[in-house]
Design an enzyme around this catalytic site. Sequence first.
Site, PDB file in Angstrom:
ATOM      1  CD  GLN A 663      29.273  32.330  43.848  1.00 40.78           C
ATOM      2  OE1 GLN A 663      28.387  32.843  43.175  1.00 40.78           O
ATOM      3  NE2 GLN A 663      30.499  32.811  43.862  1.00 40.78           N
ATOM      4  CG  HIS A 666      31.420  32.074  39.361  1.00 43.15           C
ATOM      5  ND1 HIS A 666      31.125  33.017  38.411  1.00 43.15           N
ATOM      6  CD2 HIS A 666      30.562  32.309  40.395  1.00 43.15           C
ATOM      7  CE1 HIS A 666      30.144  33.795  38.843  1.00 43.15           C
ATOM      8  NE2 HIS A 666      29.785  33.375  40.044  1.00 43.15           N
ATOM      9  CD  GLU A 732      32.940  36.792  45.779  1.00 42.74           C
ATOM     10  OE1 GLU A 732      32.718  37.591  44.852  1.00 42.74           O
ATOM     11  OE2 GLU A 732      33.330  35.614  45.585  1.00 42.74           O
ATOM     12  CG  HIS A 733      29.004  35.366  47.419  1.00 46.30           C
ATOM     13  ND1 HIS A 733      30.049  35.017  46.580  1.00 46.30           N
ATOM     14  CD2 HIS A 733      28.371  36.410  46.823  1.00 46.30           C
ATOM     15  CE1 HIS A 733      30.038  35.810  45.521  1.00 46.30           C
ATOM     16  NE2 HIS A 733      29.044  36.663  45.646  1.00 46.30           N
ATOM     17  CG  ASP A 766      26.000  36.611  41.535  1.00 45.35           C
ATOM     18  OD1 ASP A 766      26.713  37.279  42.300  1.00 45.35           O
ATOM     19  OD2 ASP A 766      26.278  35.447  41.182  1.00 45.35           O
ATOM     20  CG  HIS A 825      53.872  73.630  61.760  1.00 48.00           C
ATOM     21  ND1 HIS A 825      54.837  73.515  60.805  1.00 48.00           N
ATOM     22  CD2 HIS A 825      52.843  72.808  61.375  1.00 48.00           C
ATOM     23  CE1 HIS A 825      54.434  72.660  59.880  1.00 48.00           C
ATOM     24  NE2 HIS A 825      53.227  72.213  60.208  1.00 48.00           N
TER      25      HIS A 825
END
Length: 841
Positions: A663, A666, A732-733, A766, A825
């Site tokens: 990661q 990235h 996220e992970h 992934d 109503h």
Amino acid sequence: MYISSSNSVPCVGSVLVLAAPALVPSKNIAATEHVASGVRGGHGVWATCESPEDTTETVSSLFDRGVSVVVVSVSLFGACASAGLPLDRVCVRVDSLGDIPSQPRAQVALLDLDQATTAFGPLPNKVKLVVRFRQAVNVNVATVAALDLQNIDVVVPGDFDRAACLAAMLNTDRPDGFFATAVADPCGVALGFAFSSKASLEHVMTTAQGAYQSRSRKGLWIKGLTSGAVQRVYRIDRDCDGDCLRFTVEQADPGFCHNNTRTCFGPDSGLTALEATLRSRKAKAPAGSYTARLFNDTTLLHAKIREEAGELCDASTKDEIASEAADLFYFAMVKAVAAGVTLADIEEHLDRRAKKVTRRAGDAKPGAIEREVALAAEKAKASPSTTTPATPAPTPAKVAIKMKVHNHTTLSTPQKTALLQRPIYDLAEITSRVKPIIESVQQSGDKAIIDLTAKFDRVELSSTVLNAPFPQSLIDQVDPKVKSAIDTAFENIRKFHAAQLNTSTLTVETMPGVVCTRFSRPIERVGLYVPGGTAILPSTTMMLGVPAMVAGCSEIVVASPPRKDGTPVPEVVYVANKIGAKAIVLAGGAQAVAAMAYGTASVPKVDKIVGPGNQYVTAAKMLLQNDTKAMISIDMPAGPSELLVICDNNANPAYIVSDLLSQAEHGTDSQVILVAIDPTPDFLARLQQELHTQGEALPRSDIVRVSIGHSYILTVPDRKTALEFSNQYAPEHLILHISEPASVLPDIINAGSVFVGPWSPESLGDYASGTNHTLPTYGYARMYSGVNTDTFVKYLTSQEVTKFGLDLLGDAVVTLAEVEGLEAHRNAVAIRLKDIRAGRV
């Protein structure tokens, strides 16, 4: 040339310069210094020495302070000549042309006038004359222009049409009357070329803001008005022929060029490039970088400056001297930038010193010469004929790739909270850049996409969309081995997402005769944003496209940046064909998102846009979902990629580090966190060693160094504390490198996707395990799910009530409607109850 004491921006010509305030009294030394710094090196700063107390020492003092020209009386002029002062910088003030001294010859004279006139005969000794009108009455543009033709400079008090005067003194052969304008930074580096007009000059001279005459838009182009790349104009120069202007500006980032570079002539080089890099490092220094270390460690910086100065003194060959001087410049510029000093500031001091007339001896400090002689003697003791060649020093090893370690037990509550924070972005700045792009696409459609793709991606498009059926020639470019891998991953992703699809109808009878149902329907038109450029991302195309296909979306549109030849990435086309996409939009960035949101002549409009992207793509998605003209929804906000690993002492350090680095590579803004449960010192040491060894071997090691710099290891006493921190961080992970990892799944509340055990690396998710890799980041896992089949469906509800059911439920509804004061109503139910209870139905 026209000169005014009320200029906001100094106007300069080929010979003389006069800046606001025009003439500074000699006694106001502080004001003189202020003016000198205000116009970069004192160019054009004049001072007056007309008091009886003023002497040649006063004039010398002003020159030493950086004043360009000093105005003196006739008597003081003679004294200046006798003292050997530079007469080209001494302006003599006279009451008439006959008072101008000829022996010694005056080179510059100042004449005060009460009335405007242009009647001047030949000047004695070809002197340069400056006329100062005591009042602006009867002084007009024609007067100033006529004097300029005689090479006479003018000073006008008070407000005056400076732009018109300057324009009148310029020459142009253009039919539109515009003036060629070169734009430079304070160091004289050319940033670009533009055109000026009387209107643009007026704007510049009153606001000191860069503005030019746009030939395409037929109006003023105020630099930075939409991009934020504003200019502060310091000077306006006229060249020797009067047919070109030069603006000296301080340019805001990202630069003058529309391609978001500082200059229109390509990237900077040399000292200006170094200064820009160092300023960037100071604002956001990558943690762990050598420059960041220098900014934070003044002891190291000062030691390096002294070391490099010594090595420069020792250098002898041309190449050695150039190399060592470059080293010294680098460290000196770090010192300067750290203190907010610019190259222009340094050049200002050089320019001001060049104006000095009093020179010091320039001797070295006491003892310095003696030390230098002693050092030379020491070196001479070693005879070149008796010494063996020195072995070249080994290249110093790079600083180890290493993560900071925090102990949860010893941290304060604020410190623990700080560890949960993500990088903060300037949303206002990002939004200001994205809005004009969105507006351009909304107004100009396909043309805007073509123009913006040329601007940002440097790709010339002939068409904005590739419609299905897609060319077989593109699909055939995909390597058979890659096709096989895509097919395997595609089927796993399809199986998992197909299992999520709920085609049944939920039916509940809430009371006798009242039946409520809930059922799903696919969102008809969806847009899938697939980042690209130099990257090839068939995986993201699958992660978005397969669940859309499974959900049954009738129109699927893929948007991804094109290659340099204007065609889409073949692997993306292959996946787009498998999911039955209707079209591929050949664009990326905010413009692609806007095109799918609004629709163009070529790009189909969609109802929902999903997919990851950079901060500008995310900003565009969030802006457009709030635009009622676009009428779209999005999947989720997004931020940089992130990973959290929980481990214990039984885990394999090599596996843990490989997951962290997967990661970290990235991007420089990625963040990885290791939460270690009661680790031993040996275990931590093995982790750090693996981190450096594996990280150094990666092709993207430079990126890893930066991202690891703002990542960390957190040691915790037990598993419970580890899980609590993870749930607070909401990664996220999340990877579980602990014994019996599946047993803690019920305790995990916030995470995008969980990877259980040592044989479940994040890379599987992934690409090919079947789960989705488009996940919430930046802590949004607290309230958002990752992309799934439900992302592409919506749920409808229905209710069917019998006569019996209405009779049971109706009174409750009537009562609630009366409480809320909604008579219509109430009546809609009451009118039916009346018929039911009267037996009429």
